[in-house]
Design an enzyme around this catalytic site. Sequence first.
Site, PDB file in Angstrom:
ATOM      1  N   GLU A  94      64.296 -41.552 -16.316  1.00  0.00           N
ATOM      2  CA  GLU A  94      65.148 -40.254 -17.276  1.00  0.00           C
ATOM      3  C   GLU A  94      66.253 -41.027 -17.989  1.00  0.00           C
ATOM      4  OE1 GLU A  94      62.637 -36.072 -15.634  1.00  0.00           O
ATOM      5  OE2 GLU A  94      65.112 -36.068 -15.549  1.00  0.00           O
ATOM      6  N   CYS A 344      73.866 -32.872 -15.240  1.00  0.00           N
ATOM      7  CA  CYS A 344      74.035 -34.217 -14.205  1.00  0.00           C
ATOM      8  C   CYS A 344      74.136 -33.282 -12.705  1.00  0.00           C
ATOM      9  CB  CYS A 344      76.341 -33.913 -14.033  1.00  0.00           C
ATOM     10  SG  CYS A 344      76.412 -34.949 -12.703  1.00  0.00           S
TER      11      CYS A 344
END
Length: 373
Positions: A94, A344
């Site tokens: 990703e 995150c």
Amino acid sequence: MTTEKVNLLDFDRKGLRTFFAEELGEKAFRAEQVMKWIYHFGCDDFDQMNNINKQLREKLKAKCEIRAPYVSEAQHSADGTIKWAMRVGDQDVETVYIPEDDRATLCVSSQVGCALECKFCSTAQQGFNRNLRVSEIIGQVWRAAREIGLEKETGRRPITNVVMMGMGEPLLNMKNLIPALEIMLDDLGFGLSKRRVTVSTSGVVSGLEQMIGQIDVALAISLHAPNDKLRSEIMPINDRWNIEAFLEVVRRYIASSNANRGKVTVEYVLLDHVNDGTEHAHELAELLKGTPCKINLIPFNPYPGSPYKKPSNSRIDRFQKTLMQYEHTVTIRKTRGDDIDAACGQLVGDVIDRTKRTKAKQFDGQAIPVKTL
């Protein structure tokens, strides 16, 4: 029998010059012409390189290719963040594009999965498969730049910053990381300022030792705990390299670096009632007194199955204010892309073999203590 073509994205400038001279019998300046086409113009078709003679173009078509990861899926957040699943071989990693008012940051992966098994990270729970090649690291930047296109055509801001904060631990893939960073910085590559390229590490001390004097980029460290006992509980790598050893080499790296302007970014994820108490803030402030730094607090981004929670705003605010009493520079990271699991600690990708934890948990012949799923 078909001979596999050489992917030119696997070479930095030095490697490409050597390849052209030794394997193609061409002058080194031709390599630089091709490199400019690849990165300045996003070109992957040798026939479009109109300042390259036809004989060389035919030779390149026969022996070489320019093959970046391709986008297998794209998700768009309401805040403008884009998460791409980039296909590398038979798996996905990703890559996240994060636009802001004055910049656009690309978060890049370095491995398929991660071997370190930090307890709060979604990527770590997926297991580890392999390191990415140079072409698969720099190819994420190349592909993203092409997807974003020119600002005047798409309205999207071109990539100005790259952070190695995607899937994987960058310093466990030094062989491929360093050439990829060189291409990001190279004027014939993406030409980014060394202050706009950031490598984040969870504490691979031997890798950071290698970076000293070899590559100068901005450094961010994933600390996440103020003492060894707690850090070892949530980050098993601490059993191999403790906080003292980690911070010692960090101080030496930033002393040798121009990119960091004398300071390192300390990343600290806030886990509700785990590491976010006032006592933890005091302990962290004392710990970092000898390390020139700015502290970036990251409220935990939940993912399915996680045992942790995001702290309340009052706990986050209290933690920040406690640190600021010690005259530390403290920021709270704004969560971006959480509606598409691009924040995150939320990156997962597609790890085919979730039990493979072999070479990547070995560094300098020493086993990093990680559990096998």
